[in-house]
Design a protein around this motif. Structure first.
Motif, PDB file in Angstrom:
ATOM      1  N   HIS A 202       0.970  -1.162  -0.052  1.00  0.00           N
ATOM      2  CA  HIS A 202      -0.012  -0.140   0.071  1.00  0.00           C
ATOM      3  C   HIS A 202       0.872   1.167  -0.143  1.00  0.00           C
ATOM      4  CE1 HIS A 202      -4.147  -1.623   0.239  1.00  0.00           C
ATOM      5  NE2 HIS A 202      -3.497  -2.647   1.219  1.00  0.00           N
ATOM      6  N   VAL A 203       1.836   1.168   0.594  1.00  0.00           N
ATOM      7  CA  VAL A 203       2.971   2.275   0.603  1.00  0.00           C
ATOM      8  C   VAL A 203       3.405   2.595  -0.884  1.00  0.00           C
ATOM      9  CG1 VAL A 203       4.967   3.240   1.707  1.00  0.00           C
ATOM     10  CG2 VAL A 203       3.417   2.278   3.294  1.00  0.00           C
ATOM     11  N   ALA A 204       3.821   1.402  -1.242  1.00  0.00           N
ATOM     12  CA  ALA A 204       4.645   1.329  -2.717  1.00  0.00           C
ATOM     13  C   ALA A 204       3.473   1.975  -3.373  1.00  0.00           C
ATOM     14  CB  ALA A 204       4.958   0.192  -2.961  1.00  0.00           C
ATOM     15  N   ARG A 205       2.115   1.737  -3.223  1.00  0.00           N
ATOM     16  CA  ARG A 205       1.070   1.933  -4.350  1.00  0.00           C
ATOM     17  C   ARG A 205       1.085   3.522  -4.201  1.00  0.00           C
ATOM     18  NH1 ARG A 205      -3.771   3.579  -2.744  1.00  0.00           N
ATOM     19  NH2 ARG A 205      -3.519   2.496  -0.853  1.00  0.00           N
ATOM     20  N   THR A 206       0.990   4.290  -2.846  1.00  0.00           N
ATOM     21  CA  THR A 206       0.727   5.591  -2.935  1.00  0.00           C
ATOM     22  C   THR A 206       2.046   6.323  -3.502  1.00  0.00           C
ATOM     23  OG1 THR A 206       1.909   5.853  -0.572  1.00  0.00           O
ATOM     24  CG2 THR A 206      -0.426   5.315  -0.749  1.00  0.00           C
ATOM     25  N   ILE A 207       3.375   5.664  -3.248  1.00  0.00           N
ATOM     26  CA  ILE A 207       4.495   6.273  -3.738  1.00  0.00           C
ATOM     27  C   ILE A 207       4.098   6.490  -5.352  1.00  0.00           C
ATOM     28  CG2 ILE A 207       7.069   6.266  -4.297  1.00  0.00           C
ATOM     29  CD1 ILE A 207       7.054   4.688  -1.303  1.00  0.00           C
ATOM     30  N   CYS A 208       3.756   5.279  -5.952  1.00  0.00           N
ATOM     31  CA  CYS A 208       3.554   5.180  -7.473  1.00  0.00           C
ATOM     32  C   CYS A 208       2.562   6.092  -7.719  1.00  0.00           C
ATOM     33  CB  CYS A 208       2.904   3.575  -7.673  1.00  0.00           C
ATOM     34  SG  CYS A 208       2.820   3.162  -9.393  1.00  0.00           S
ATOM     35  N   ARG A 209       1.638   6.413  -7.129  1.00  0.00           N
ATOM     36  CA  ARG A 209       0.550   7.384  -7.702  1.00  0.00           C
ATOM     37  C   ARG A 209       1.061   8.678  -7.716  1.00  0.00           C
ATOM     38  NH1 ARG A 209      -3.496   5.297 -10.378  1.00  0.00           N
ATOM     39  NH2 ARG A 209      -4.900   4.126  -9.124  1.00  0.00           N
ATOM     40  N   ARG A 210       2.013   8.887  -6.683  1.00  0.00           N
ATOM     41  CA  ARG A 210       2.698  10.448  -6.595  1.00  0.00           C
ATOM     42  C   ARG A 210       3.731  10.440  -7.843  1.00  0.00           C
ATOM     43  NH1 ARG A 210       7.298  10.629  -3.436  1.00  0.00           N
ATOM     44  NH2 ARG A 210       6.240   9.685  -1.860  1.00  0.00           N
ATOM     45  N   ALA A 211       4.375   9.321  -8.150  1.00  0.00           N
ATOM     46  CA  ALA A 211       5.033   9.458  -9.455  1.00  0.00           C
ATOM     47  C   ALA A 211       4.326   9.803 -10.623  1.00  0.00           C
ATOM     48  CB  ALA A 211       5.804   8.096  -9.630  1.00  0.00           C
ATOM     49  N   GLU A 212       3.209   9.097 -10.914  1.00  0.00           N
ATOM     50  CA  GLU A 212       2.304   9.337 -11.970  1.00  0.00           C
ATOM     51  C   GLU A 212       1.725  10.723 -11.906  1.00  0.00           C
ATOM     52  OE1 GLU A 212      -1.820   7.695 -13.746  1.00  0.00           O
ATOM     53  OE2 GLU A 212      -1.431   7.175 -11.472  1.00  0.00           O
ATOM     54  N   ARG A 213       1.391  11.373 -10.776  1.00  0.00           N
ATOM     55  CA  ARG A 213       0.920  12.788 -10.643  1.00  0.00           C
ATOM     56  C   ARG A 213       2.381  13.952 -11.272  1.00  0.00           C
ATOM     57  NH1 ARG A 213      -0.968  10.984  -5.989  1.00  0.00           N
ATOM     58  NH2 ARG A 213       0.286  12.118  -4.543  1.00  0.00           N
ATOM     59  N   HIS A 214       3.454  13.339 -10.769  1.00  0.00           N
ATOM     60  CA  HIS A 214       4.510  14.200 -10.883  1.00  0.00           C
ATOM     61  C   HIS A 214       4.804  14.176 -12.416  1.00  0.00           C
ATOM     62  CE1 HIS A 214       5.959  14.904  -6.514  1.00  0.00           C
ATOM     63  NE2 HIS A 214       4.981  15.804  -6.921  1.00  0.00           N
ATOM     64  N   SER A 215       4.705  12.978 -13.121  1.00  0.00           N
ATOM     65  CA  SER A 215       4.936  12.835 -14.393  1.00  0.00           C
ATOM     66  C   SER A 215       4.132  13.758 -15.214  1.00  0.00           C
ATOM     67  CB  SER A 215       4.961  11.187 -14.756  1.00  0.00           C
ATOM     68  OG  SER A 215       3.736  10.734 -14.930  1.00  0.00           O
ATOM     69  N   LEU A 216       3.098  13.932 -14.752  1.00  0.00           N
ATOM     70  CA  LEU A 216       2.076  14.660 -15.782  1.00  0.00           C
ATOM     71  C   LEU A 216       2.775  15.930 -15.948  1.00  0.00           C
ATOM     72  CD1 LEU A 216      -1.135  13.683 -14.035  1.00  0.00           C
ATOM     73  CD2 LEU A 216      -0.290  12.825 -16.205  1.00  0.00           C
TER      74      LEU A 216
END
Length: 185
Positions: free
Chosen positions: A121-135
């Motif tokens: 779940h922590v990795a999932r939230t990091i992944c979502r942040r990476a996706e947001r920043h990639s935008l």
């Protein structure tokens, strides 16, 4: 060879290709999140006893390294290995396979035991942040409106990976004979 270069002492760093940018540049934010995610996936690898999960997560780390290289590129290096759409299709297949072994989800899940499930779940939230920043890459956030195919594939991969990590968290909970905790308002 020394690990430190002192090149970043004034708040800048080099992209792949040599262009220097501020350390808070959109590309640096995005690939920094991926660096964190790759490291956290390593923690999950170390905390699971399931050989297939370890192997799958290593494959994911390798894809994240490729995506990170593309996010870190100033566009002048053309020899970077590409992430293929098949990597996204593979994630979807793994999500479907694990989902088939899970009970229906009836409410929001509260991360808890086992620890490895919460790590997902922590990795999932990091992944979502990476996706947001990639935008912010190629959408004007860096003064550039050109969006590369590899950027789009990387963003799709991150979107699907967060779903994979959520499903893996549930799967590891069941595989470790733990009961999922649900949030019921």
């Amino acid at each position: 060879m020394k690990i430190y270069t002192k090149g970043g002492d004034k708040g800048t760093t080099s992209l792949v290709g040599g262009k220097r940018v501020p350390k808070n540049h959109p590309r640096v934010e995005a690939y920094g999140d991926l660096d964190e995610l790759i490291s956290f996936v390593g923690i999950i690898i170390g905390d699971t006893d399931i050989a297939q999960v370890k192997s799958d997560l290593r494959k994911i780390q390798e894809n994240l390294m490729l995506i990170s290289a593309h996010f870190a590129s100033d566009g002048s290096v053309k020899a970077l290995k590409e992430v293929k759409e098949e990597a996204i299709v593979w994630l979807e297949g793994e999500i479907d396979r694990m989902t088939g072994a899970l009970p229906p989800q009836t409410a929001f899940i509260l991360p808890g035991a086992p620890r490895v499930s919460s790590e997902c779940h922590v990795a999932r939230t990091i992944c979502r942040r990476a996706e947001r920043h990639s935008l912010a890459i190629g959408t004007g956030g860096e003064g550039n409106t050109e969006v590369s195919e590899q950027l789009i594939i990387g963003q799709k991969y991150l979107n699907r990976l967060s779903d994979y990590l959520f499903t893996l968290a549930r799967y590891l909970c069941i595989e470790n004979d733990e009961k999922e905790e649900f949030w019921l308002p």
